[in-house]
Design an enzyme around this catalytic site. Sequence first.
Site, PDB file in Angstrom:
ATOM      1  N   GLU A 235      17.652  21.933  -6.469  1.00 34.16           N
ATOM      2  CA  GLU A 235      19.111  22.095  -6.361  1.00 34.16           C
ATOM      3  C   GLU A 235      19.462  21.810  -4.910  1.00 34.16           C
ATOM      4  OE1 GLU A 235      21.285  22.626  -8.641  1.00 34.16           O
ATOM      5  OE2 GLU A 235      20.272  23.623 -10.306  1.00 34.16           O
ATOM      6  N   CYS A 269      27.157  25.020  -0.900  1.00 34.83           N
ATOM      7  CA  CYS A 269      26.736  23.696  -1.364  1.00 34.83           C
ATOM      8  C   CYS A 269      27.879  22.941  -2.026  1.00 34.83           C
ATOM      9  CB  CYS A 269      25.538  23.811  -2.305  1.00 34.83           C
ATOM     10  SG  CYS A 269      25.840  24.909  -3.697  1.00 34.83           S
TER      11      CYS A 269
HETATM   12  P1  NAD Z   1      16.507  23.911   3.949  1.00 31.54           P
HETATM   13  O1  NAD Z   1      16.170  22.777   3.062  1.00 31.54           O
HETATM   14  O2  NAD Z   1      16.395  23.714   5.414  1.00 31.54           O
HETATM   15  O3  NAD Z   1      15.580  25.175   3.606  1.00 31.54           O
HETATM   16  C1  NAD Z   1      15.528  25.731   2.314  1.00 31.54           C
HETATM   17  C2  NAD Z   1      14.204  26.465   2.142  1.00 31.54           C
HETATM   18  O4  NAD Z   1      13.139  25.516   2.190  1.00 31.54           O
HETATM   19  C3  NAD Z   1      13.902  27.488   3.231  1.00 31.54           C
HETATM   20  O5  NAD Z   1      13.270  28.593   2.645  1.00 31.54           O
HETATM   21  C4  NAD Z   1      12.938  26.726   4.142  1.00 31.54           C
HETATM   22  O6  NAD Z   1      12.077  27.553   4.885  1.00 31.54           O
HETATM   23  C5  NAD Z   1      12.153  25.919   3.126  1.00 31.54           C
HETATM   24  N1  NAD Z   1      11.522  24.704   3.646  1.00 31.54           N
HETATM   25  C6  NAD Z   1      11.900  23.937   4.702  1.00 31.54           C
HETATM   26  N2  NAD Z   1      11.098  22.858   4.805  1.00 31.54           N
HETATM   27  C7  NAD Z   1      10.199  22.937   3.776  1.00 31.54           C
HETATM   28  C8  NAD Z   1       9.124  22.105   3.316  1.00 31.54           C
HETATM   29  N3  NAD Z   1       8.819  20.967   3.939  1.00 31.54           N
HETATM   30  N4  NAD Z   1       8.435  22.483   2.221  1.00 31.54           N
HETATM   31  C9  NAD Z   1       8.749  23.619   1.553  1.00 31.54           C
HETATM   32  N5  NAD Z   1       9.752  24.462   1.949  1.00 31.54           N
HETATM   33  C10 NAD Z   1      10.467  24.113   3.044  1.00 31.54           C
HETATM   34  O7  NAD Z   1      17.974  24.359   3.545  1.00 31.54           O
HETATM   35  P2  NAD Z   1      18.852  25.531   4.189  1.00 31.54           P
HETATM   36  O8  NAD Z   1      19.346  25.105   5.524  1.00 31.54           O
HETATM   37  O9  NAD Z   1      18.139  26.817   4.056  1.00 31.54           O
HETATM   38  O10 NAD Z   1      20.077  25.593   3.150  1.00 31.54           O
HETATM   39  C11 NAD Z   1      21.188  24.756   3.230  1.00 31.54           C
HETATM   40  C12 NAD Z   1      21.088  23.626   2.230  1.00 31.54           C
HETATM   41  O11 NAD Z   1      20.921  24.162   0.918  1.00 31.54           O
HETATM   42  C13 NAD Z   1      22.340  22.794   2.160  1.00 31.54           C
HETATM   43  O12 NAD Z   1      21.988  21.433   2.063  1.00 31.54           O
HETATM   44  C14 NAD Z   1      23.007  23.258   0.868  1.00 31.54           C
HETATM   45  O13 NAD Z   1      23.893  22.329   0.314  1.00 31.54           O
HETATM   46  C15 NAD Z   1      21.822  23.523   0.008  1.00 31.54           C
HETATM   47  N6  NAD Z   1      22.144  24.419  -1.112  1.00 31.54           N
HETATM   48  C16 NAD Z   1      22.211  23.881  -2.386  1.00 31.54           C
HETATM   49  C17 NAD Z   1      22.572  24.688  -3.454  1.00 31.54           C
HETATM   50  C18 NAD Z   1      22.683  24.144  -4.857  1.00 31.54           C
HETATM   51  O14 NAD Z   1      22.831  24.924  -5.778  1.00 31.54           O
HETATM   52  N7  NAD Z   1      22.620  22.852  -5.061  1.00 31.54           N
HETATM   53  C19 NAD Z   1      22.839  26.045  -3.239  1.00 31.54           C
HETATM   54  C20 NAD Z   1      22.754  26.554  -1.953  1.00 31.54           C
HETATM   55  C21 NAD Z   1      22.402  25.721  -0.885  1.00 31.54           C
END
Ligand code: NAD
Length: 460
Positions: A235, A269
């Site tokens: 997502e 998001c």
């Molecule tokens: P992010 O991708 O930086 O991090 C999300 C999670 O992934 C964190 O727990 C992080 O530690 C982990 N992570 C980071 N790199 C990783 C890797 N290489 N392998 C595995 N895990 C890893 O996102 P964020 O800054 O925490 O959240 C914001 C983003 O989330 C925005 O793009 C937003 O649009 C999206 N979001 C989407 C939805 C949806 O339902 N589509 C909902 C909420 C947020």
Amino acid sequence: MTTLTAAATDTLKSYNPATGELVGEIPATPIGEIDQIVARARAAQPAWRALGADQRAAIIAPAGAQLVARADELGLLLTREMGKPLPEAVGEIKDCGESLDKALREIAEALEPDQLEDDKVTSTIYHDPFGVCAGITPWNFPLMMPHETVIPALMAGNTVVLKPSEETPLIAQAYVDLLNEFLPADVLQIIHGADDQGKALVQSEVDMIAFTGSRATGKHILGSASASLKRVILELGGKDPLVVLDDADIKAAAKFAVDNSFRNAGQVCVSTERIYVDDKIADAFEREVVQLAGDLKTGDGMEDDVNVGPMINDTQRDHVLKQIRAAVNQGAHVAFGGADHPEHFILPTVLTNVTHDMDIMRDETFGPVACIERFTDPDEAIALANDTPYGLGAVVFGGDQQRTAEVARRLDAGMIGINKGCGGASGSPWVGAKQSGFGYHSGKAGHRQFTQPRVVSVRK
Ligand code: NAD
């Protein structure tokens, strides 16, 4: 705001994004322990699966009342750790608690086997758990995002290892502790850390990964998971357009634009990230947006009547400011906010005269900015709205029902709202199109993505 110290025993330090104060610390999970944690989850899974969906629901259900009972206390922690206004933090927790019973029933129904038959064969299609599910979640709804992952995964009979965002480890730990008052040992475990722990979890022996976060991380996870063809639900981020047609209710459209651009300081998001308004009503629409933006109070989410809290961290703040400055350099007009922002905060900002070539109309902003571009023909607005790799939500406001619905059908997103936000009726999937998602969750079909279909057939 959270930092990972570089000591042998790493610690996550969680800071209040509004004040910079330390909220608390929690040990980061040593990478070398992740395989053992996953092995414990695997050992616990057969007994958890054997209970069946109704018993699993009965075990999980009391957590709903506890979430509601503790919403005020947990809400304080959520606001201190993540920054959103306290009533919204309390509401996030209460919503998860109050809706839990209904969600458990809905998931149990989705797990019921299907029966199919033709003139020769009767088949039963079971929806079995995969085994161990890794949940990896972001910080912007730091209790709801883990909840939306953990509950369907557990209900399907999987055990879960959750890795919440390193920005909000304390509220995630509190959530897992609360659920673990009811769950058998090792059915739900939590690991803490940043991308290194996330990568290790993805590469471990988990059977599926349910990820919510950015498009960049989603691509990375899909790549890593491909080595062993793990099941993946992604997502991802969005760049949601709002199209305002010439016969729209201008006040209602402007109210939606302001609410949905500035809620959670734009860190949603499905925030409205791009606004396309018909030139014929653009002056009136922009005036209304500016006026409504002026009513919003920015500040520490613990203060009364605050609508817009801080940015989660300096990186995010710098990213948003960079996009605003670049847009202004390219000719955008700051109609509200925009110039001097207090430390940790970005004031609600309204940009007019923006154009499609600006970075702020192309890359996810995730900040409190309303960007308004004018169009003269709805076909042009649709083309602009669709000219993006993202496709999470989209919204159209218009008067004529049929014409507005036709525009909605041509918007290339997973969820499209007409004169309202993009969320669907209860039971709808939460789904991104194009690069905003890969798989999806919620609704019958979404719940089933935490399961492996197995078809058992017998001759009649
Ligand atoms: P992010 O991708 O930086 O991090 C999300 C999670 O992934 C964190 O727990 C992080 O530690 C982990 N992570 C980071 N790199 C990783 C890797 N290489 N392998 C595995 N895990 C890893 O996102 P964020 O800054 O925490 O959240 C914001 C983003 O989330 C925005 O793009 C937003 O649009 C999206 N979001 C989407 C939805 C949806 O339902 N589509 C909902 C909420 C947020």
